[in-house]
Design a protein around this motif. Sequence first.
Motif, PDB file in Angstrom:
ATOM      1  N   VAL A  15      20.348   9.914  20.950  1.00  0.00           N
ATOM      2  CA  VAL A  15      21.591   9.136  20.961  1.00  0.00           C
ATOM      3  C   VAL A  15      22.676   9.885  21.729  1.00  0.00           C
ATOM      4  O   VAL A  15      23.385   9.306  22.566  1.00  0.00           O
ATOM      5  CB  VAL A  15      22.046   8.839  19.515  1.00  0.00           C
ATOM      6  N   GLU A  16      22.802  11.178  21.478  1.00  0.00           N
ATOM      7  CA  GLU A  16      23.849  11.956  22.148  1.00  0.00           C
ATOM      8  C   GLU A  16      23.549  12.130  23.634  1.00  0.00           C
ATOM      9  O   GLU A  16      24.460  12.080  24.468  1.00  0.00           O
ATOM     10  CB  GLU A  16      24.002  13.297  21.448  1.00  0.00           C
ATOM     11  N   ASP A  17      22.267  12.296  23.988  1.00  0.00           N
ATOM     12  CA  ASP A  17      21.899  12.408  25.402  1.00  0.00           C
ATOM     13  C   ASP A  17      22.171  11.110  26.157  1.00  0.00           C
ATOM     14  O   ASP A  17      22.373  11.120  27.378  1.00  0.00           O
ATOM     15  CB  ASP A  17      20.418  12.774  25.539  1.00  0.00           C
ATOM     16  N   ALA A  18      22.182   9.993  25.428  1.00  0.00           N
ATOM     17  CA  ALA A  18      22.478   8.701  26.053  1.00  0.00           C
ATOM     18  C   ALA A  18      23.975   8.498  26.257  1.00  0.00           C
ATOM     19  O   ALA A  18      24.393   7.463  26.790  1.00  0.00           O
ATOM     20  CB  ALA A  18      21.911   7.570  25.203  1.00  0.00           C
ATOM     21  N   GLY A  19      24.778   9.473  25.843  1.00  0.00           N
ATOM     22  CA  GLY A  19      26.214   9.402  26.081  1.00  0.00           C
ATOM     23  C   GLY A  19      27.041   8.919  24.911  1.00  0.00           C
ATOM     24  O   GLY A  19      28.223   8.600  25.073  1.00  0.00           O
ATOM     25  N   TYR A  20      26.436   8.884  23.715  1.00  0.00           N
ATOM     26  CA  TYR A  20      27.160   8.422  22.533  1.00  0.00           C
ATOM     27  C   TYR A  20      27.332   9.578  21.553  1.00  0.00           C
ATOM     28  O   TYR A  20      26.355  10.027  20.934  1.00  0.00           O
ATOM     29  CB  TYR A  20      26.402   7.278  21.847  1.00  0.00           C
ATOM     30  N   PRO A  21      28.537  10.105  21.402  1.00  0.00           N
ATOM     31  CA  PRO A  21      28.751  11.167  20.423  1.00  0.00           C
ATOM     32  C   PRO A  21      28.488  10.657  19.012  1.00  0.00           C
ATOM     33  O   PRO A  21      28.663   9.468  18.723  1.00  0.00           O
ATOM     34  CB  PRO A  21      30.225  11.533  20.615  1.00  0.00           C
ATOM     35  N   THR A  22      28.035  11.541  18.145  1.00  0.00           N
ATOM     36  CA  THR A  22      27.769  11.158  16.757  1.00  0.00           C
ATOM     37  C   THR A  22      28.613  12.014  15.822  1.00  0.00           C
ATOM     38  O   THR A  22      28.986  13.140  16.151  1.00  0.00           O
ATOM     39  CB  THR A  22      26.286  11.327  16.404  1.00  0.00           C
ATOM     40  N   HIS A  23      28.902  11.459  14.651  1.00  0.00           N
ATOM     41  CA  HIS A  23      29.730  12.141  13.665  1.00  0.00           C
ATOM     42  C   HIS A  23      29.123  11.916  12.287  1.00  0.00           C
ATOM     43  O   HIS A  23      28.873  10.762  11.907  1.00  0.00           O
ATOM     44  CB  HIS A  23      31.161  11.587  13.686  1.00  0.00           C
ATOM     45  N   PRO A  24      28.864  12.978  11.522  1.00  0.00           N
ATOM     46  CA  PRO A  24      28.352  12.784  10.159  1.00  0.00           C
ATOM     47  C   PRO A  24      29.289  11.876   9.367  1.00  0.00           C
ATOM     48  O   PRO A  24      30.509  11.944   9.506  1.00  0.00           O
ATOM     49  CB  PRO A  24      28.330  14.201   9.583  1.00  0.00           C
ATOM     50  N   SER A  25      28.699  11.015   8.554  1.00  0.00           N
ATOM     51  CA  SER A  25      29.509  10.034   7.839  1.00  0.00           C
ATOM     52  C   SER A  25      29.038   9.896   6.402  1.00  0.00           C
ATOM     53  O   SER A  25      27.833   9.860   6.132  1.00  0.00           O
ATOM     54  CB  SER A  25      29.424   8.667   8.537  1.00  0.00           C
ATOM     55  N   GLY A  26      29.996   9.818   5.502  1.00  0.00           N
ATOM     56  CA  GLY A  26      29.675   9.529   4.111  1.00  0.00           C
ATOM     57  C   GLY A  26      29.516   8.049   3.856  1.00  0.00           C
ATOM     58  O   GLY A  26      28.991   7.634   2.821  1.00  0.00           O
ATOM     59  N   ASP A  27      29.988   7.231   4.809  1.00  0.00           N
ATOM     60  CA  ASP A  27      29.831   5.780   4.693  1.00  0.00           C
ATOM     61  C   ASP A  27      28.443   5.373   5.180  1.00  0.00           C
ATOM     62  O   ASP A  27      27.808   6.076   5.965  1.00  0.00           O
ATOM     63  CB  ASP A  27      30.891   5.051   5.522  1.00  0.00           C
ATOM     64  N   ARG A  28      28.005   4.213   4.746  1.00  0.00           N
ATOM     65  CA  ARG A  28      26.718   3.702   5.199  1.00  0.00           C
ATOM     66  C   ARG A  28      26.889   2.329   5.817  1.00  0.00           C
ATOM     67  O   ARG A  28      26.953   2.177   7.025  1.00  0.00           O
ATOM     68  CB  ARG A  28      25.721   3.690   4.031  1.00  0.00           C
TER      69      ARG A  28
END
Length: 281
Positions: free
Chosen positions: A114-127
Amino acid sequence: MSSSESGFPIEYQGFKMLITLVEPQRLHPHEEIIPPNLDKLKASIWRDGFQASPIIVDQETLVVLDGMHRLATLKDIGCRFILSCLVDYYDPRISVETWCRGLRDRGVDPLALVEDAGYPTHPSGDRWGESLMLATPEGWHRIGGELGVEEAFRALVALEEEFKGKGFAIKHISEAQVEEGLASGTLEAALVPPRVGKEQVVSYALEGRLFPPKSTRHVLPARPIDVNIPLKDLMAPGISLGEAVDKLVGALSGLDVEERPPGATYHGRVYSEALIRFKEA
């Protein structure tokens, strides 16, 4: 039910439905279709010679909640009428969930992809909520920051292609199946689209804007199956809509109705809804 529609009423534990015919030009889909699925469905309907189950439609706006591919197929083959089940969309017993994308392990870290595709990710407590998420056994991650709904769905489509390109098997699964698959280890990860509200479904459809395929999963208390209206009655040149509906009501009045409780299997799929099955008396 809307006073402008007539048909064959059925009810399940107080949840009212009206089986009727609607002219296709009056219906408003809210999702795009998957062309290969359309070709398969068209071949199946031609082979069977009937529309088995009605599409699910909001009684007030005629927005199609479930059955986009059936609608497109029946329009394409020249049907003048579409077998439909009208419901009160704003009945609180109808819920809008998401069709998640279950990802099977192909030796690639899904978070890194996902990150290599250009989308940063952020840990989330929400679902479940308004964000596009990547769910893994280790935790949930919000994709792309604070994306709007349209941006989130565009990102979902792009990421599906990325995962397919890396050899992942992708399956459309329910929210409950995401939890089960991650817990049991049968899923490597899942892409979880944002939830869409009923007002947004209706407004998009009436404006002619379409969500990507399999964006929403509408869950009803019950749905009718095996109504089996012949294509010749849906094409029916030379008769009015009222005459066609009268013929439909006459045909259904001669059938028995069988209720199957939630959890029943139909055509290889387990339904969380009750099924109202029509069969010969």
